[in-house]
Design an enzyme around this catalytic site. Structure first.
Site, PDB file in Angstrom:
ATOM      1  N   THR A  26       0.131  26.211  -7.051  1.00 58.43           N
ATOM      2  CA  THR A  26       0.625  25.809  -5.731  1.00 58.43           C
ATOM      3  C   THR A  26      -0.373  26.258  -4.657  1.00 58.43           C
ATOM      4  O   THR A  26      -0.976  27.320  -4.776  1.00 58.43           O
ATOM      5  CB  THR A  26       1.996  26.476  -5.473  1.00 58.43           C
ATOM      6  OG1 THR A  26       2.902  25.997  -6.461  1.00 58.43           O
ATOM      7  CG2 THR A  26       2.541  26.149  -4.092  1.00 58.43           C
ATOM      8  N   GLY A  27      -0.504  25.429  -3.617  1.00 51.41           N
ATOM      9  CA  GLY A  27      -1.384  25.811  -2.504  1.00 51.41           C
ATOM     10  C   GLY A  27      -2.448  24.764  -2.270  1.00 51.41           C
ATOM     11  O   GLY A  27      -2.545  23.769  -3.009  1.00 51.41           O
ATOM     12  N   SER A  28      -3.269  24.993  -1.248  1.00 53.29           N
ATOM     13  CA  SER A  28      -4.227  23.959  -0.845  1.00 53.29           C
ATOM     14  C   SER A  28      -5.342  23.758  -1.882  1.00 53.29           C
ATOM     15  O   SER A  28      -5.831  22.640  -2.053  1.00 53.29           O
ATOM     16  CB  SER A  28      -4.821  24.309   0.523  1.00 53.29           C
ATOM     17  OG  SER A  28      -5.449  25.562   0.465  1.00 53.29           O
ATOM     18  N   GLY A  95       0.757  34.386  -3.633  1.00 49.44           N
ATOM     19  CA  GLY A  95       2.093  34.202  -3.075  1.00 49.44           C
ATOM     20  C   GLY A  95       2.158  33.801  -1.623  1.00 49.44           C
ATOM     21  O   GLY A  95       3.243  33.692  -1.049  1.00 49.44           O
ATOM     22  N   GLY A  97       1.815  31.005  -0.574  1.00 49.86           N
ATOM     23  CA  GLY A  97       2.590  29.761  -0.559  1.00 49.86           C
ATOM     24  C   GLY A  97       4.034  29.950  -0.989  1.00 49.86           C
ATOM     25  O   GLY A  97       4.797  28.981  -1.059  1.00 49.86           O
ATOM     26  N   GLU A 103       4.847  30.998 -10.307  1.00 50.21           N
ATOM     27  CA  GLU A 103       3.431  31.012 -10.718  1.00 50.21           C
ATOM     28  C   GLU A 103       3.212  32.060 -11.800  1.00 50.21           C
ATOM     29  O   GLU A 103       2.525  31.811 -12.796  1.00 50.21           O
ATOM     30  CB  GLU A 103       2.541  31.325  -9.508  1.00 50.21           C
ATOM     31  CG  GLU A 103       2.517  30.205  -8.484  1.00 50.21           C
ATOM     32  CD  GLU A 103       1.820  30.585  -7.191  1.00 50.21           C
ATOM     33  OE1 GLU A 103       1.544  29.679  -6.409  1.00 50.21           O
ATOM     34  OE2 GLU A 103       1.563  31.777  -6.952  1.00 50.21           O
ATOM     35  N   LYS A 121     -12.221  34.577  -0.837  1.00 55.47           N
ATOM     36  CA  LYS A 121     -11.104  35.228  -1.532  1.00 55.47           C
ATOM     37  C   LYS A 121     -11.585  36.221  -2.598  1.00 55.47           C
ATOM     38  O   LYS A 121     -10.768  36.926  -3.189  1.00 55.47           O
ATOM     39  CB  LYS A 121     -10.256  34.167  -2.230  1.00 55.47           C
ATOM     40  CG  LYS A 121      -9.932  32.951  -1.374  1.00 55.47           C
ATOM     41  CD  LYS A 121      -8.551  32.980  -0.946  1.00 55.47           C
ATOM     42  CE  LYS A 121      -8.039  31.758  -0.259  1.00 55.47           C
ATOM     43  NZ  LYS A 121      -7.561  30.767  -1.185  1.00 55.47           N
TER      44      LYS A 121
HETATM   45  C1  5RP Z   1       0.934  30.197  -3.582  1.00 53.20           C
HETATM   46  C2  5RP Z   1      -0.289  30.909  -3.997  1.00 53.20           C
HETATM   47  C3  5RP Z   1      -1.592  30.237  -3.737  1.00 53.20           C
HETATM   48  O1  5RP Z   1      -2.246  30.028  -4.932  1.00 53.20           O
HETATM   49  C4  5RP Z   1      -2.421  31.097  -2.833  1.00 53.20           C
HETATM   50  O2  5RP Z   1      -1.663  31.375  -1.672  1.00 53.20           O
HETATM   51  C5  5RP Z   1      -3.720  30.410  -2.434  1.00 53.20           C
HETATM   52  O3  5RP Z   1      -3.428  29.273  -1.684  1.00 53.20           O
HETATM   53  P1  5RP Z   1      -4.574  28.397  -1.013  1.00 53.20           P
HETATM   54  O4  5RP Z   1      -5.319  27.751  -2.104  1.00 53.20           O
HETATM   55  O5  5RP Z   1      -3.829  27.427  -0.126  1.00 53.20           O
HETATM   56  O6  5RP Z   1      -5.420  29.341  -0.190  1.00 53.20           O
HETATM   57  O7  5RP Z   1      -0.281  31.979  -4.539  1.00 53.20           O
HETATM   58  O8  5RP Z   1       2.092  30.950  -3.803  1.00 53.20           O
END
Ligand code: 5RP
Length: 223
Positions: A26-28, A95, A97, A103, A121
């Protein structure tokens, strides 16, 4: 940054083998993976997928992918997801998202977990990011106080309308602003999890197998 995430998504999707069971994160960044995987599926790749969130499931279905009921499988071949922070030991904070629990459940049942992150990151020590903790609604203020007694200052996550954010498991999220970077994330995870009412933390240990870190000009992999 979107270009980097797109490249990461494509690279991870190209690692997926025919006939495998895939866990969707989940997430971008995970979104780019889902898009690239859907493209491969429309070109003949045959996979079955399970999802860590309704948003990823919706996206995958809209792109023509088949999402199967989690109860119909007993293992996942590859789980692909992003992270908020990851270190060289492949320990992560996840987390942002809000999908951390699902997950973690999927990652934990996967033969291989591939994490795709942009270079911002990839950190030496975890802890600059907020640390999400999923808590059950019952006694949640007591849980928050108990966290504070252990030195973890947190706030309830709110949604866009400033209401309490509710996870897909009908729980709340406390976002901890850590007072210092973590020397031993497992210790913090265990301490926080010892509080009744805490369902899980966004600290992921010993789950990631392969990490793809995206830069403007390259993707570095470590295993
Ligand atoms: C969602 C997550 C996502 O994987 C994490 O927040 C990274 O998100 P993004 O790719 O949008 O930066 O843990 O619960």
């Amino acid at each position: 940054m979107d270009e980097i995430k797109q490249k990461l998504g494509e690279t991870a999707a190209n690692l997926i083998k025919d006939k495998s069971v895939i866990g969707l994160g989940t997430g971008s960044t995970a979104k780019y993976f889902i898009k690239s995987l859907a493209k491969r599926c429309s070109n003949g790749l045959s996979i079955r997928a399970v999802s860590s969130s309704k948003s990823s499931e919706r996206l995958a279905k809209n792109l023509g992918m088949k999402i199967i009921d989690l109860e119909k499988i007993n293992h996942i071949d590859v789980y692909v997801d992003g992270a908020d922070e990851i270190n060289s030991k492949k320990q992560m904070i996840k987390g942002r998202g809000g999908a951390l629990l699902r997950e973690k459940i999927l990652a934990n049942s996967s033969t291989k977990v591939i994490i795709i992150v942009d270079y911002t990151k990839y950190v030496e020590k975890l802890g600059a990011a907020l640390l999400p903790v999923e808590v059950i609604p019952f006694g949640c203020n007591l849980t928050k106080n108990n966290l504070e007694k252990l030195g973890y200052i947190s706030n309830f996550r709110k949604d866009r309308d400033s209401n309490l954010y509710i996870t897909e498991n009908d729980n709340y999220i406390l976002d901890i602003k850590l007072q210092k970077l973590l020397d031993d994330p497992l210790k913090d995870h265990n301490l926080i999890k010892s509080i009744p009412g805490v369902v899980d933390t966004g600290i992921f240990i010993d789950l990631a197998k392969a990490v793809l870190v995206g830069y403007h000009d390259k993707i570095e992999r470590f295993f």
